[in-house]
Design an enzyme around this catalytic site. Sequence first.
Site, PDB file in Angstrom:
ATOM      1  N   HIS A  79      -8.869   8.245  -3.321  1.00 17.36           N
ATOM      2  CA  HIS A  79      -9.365   7.764  -2.412  1.00 17.36           C
ATOM      3  C   HIS A  79      -8.823   7.666  -0.979  1.00 17.36           C
ATOM      4  O   HIS A  79      -7.665   8.042  -0.944  1.00 17.36           O
ATOM      5  CB  HIS A  79     -10.043   6.298  -2.525  1.00 17.36           C
ATOM      6  N   GLU A 130     -12.879   3.937   0.514  1.00 12.53           N
ATOM      7  CA  GLU A 130     -12.676   2.500   0.716  1.00 12.53           C
ATOM      8  C   GLU A 130     -12.795   2.379   2.259  1.00 12.53           C
ATOM      9  O   GLU A 130     -12.525   3.013   3.112  1.00 12.53           O
ATOM     10  CB  GLU A 130     -11.300   2.073   0.230  1.00 12.53           C
TER      11      GLU A 130
END
Length: 134
Positions: A79, A130
């Site tokens: 991520h 995120e």
Amino acid sequence: MIGRLNHVAIAVPDLKAAAALYGGTLGAKVSAPIAQPKHGVTVIFVELPNTKIELLHPLGDESPIAGFLARNPSGGIHHVCYEVDDILAARDRLKASGARVLGDGEPKIGAHDKPVLFLHPKDFLGTLIELEQA
């Protein structure tokens, strides 16, 4: 809305080898391994002048990183994390635009001891995002 890139997270099958690669071969400053039981991972932070790399390794069989590594045995980018000034306002704006927030939609405390949320990769060009409170 998004601010600076906080980190790029890379899932790794061998944390010690990954730390040696970044610390020895690439000459970066590498932290000691840090167990994050609430997140099911052990992390090593690689400090760069303009951001961080977060090396992720499963902490137990139930770790989400274990599943990622089962599908990607060599590891890979897991991520990217962007900072936001107000995580609740960011969440509300994203949800209003149709983006999916993973989990129950409430921020959790992340590896940097700040509130974080994750956004569904199918809503962001196949990339797990995120968001971290700045």
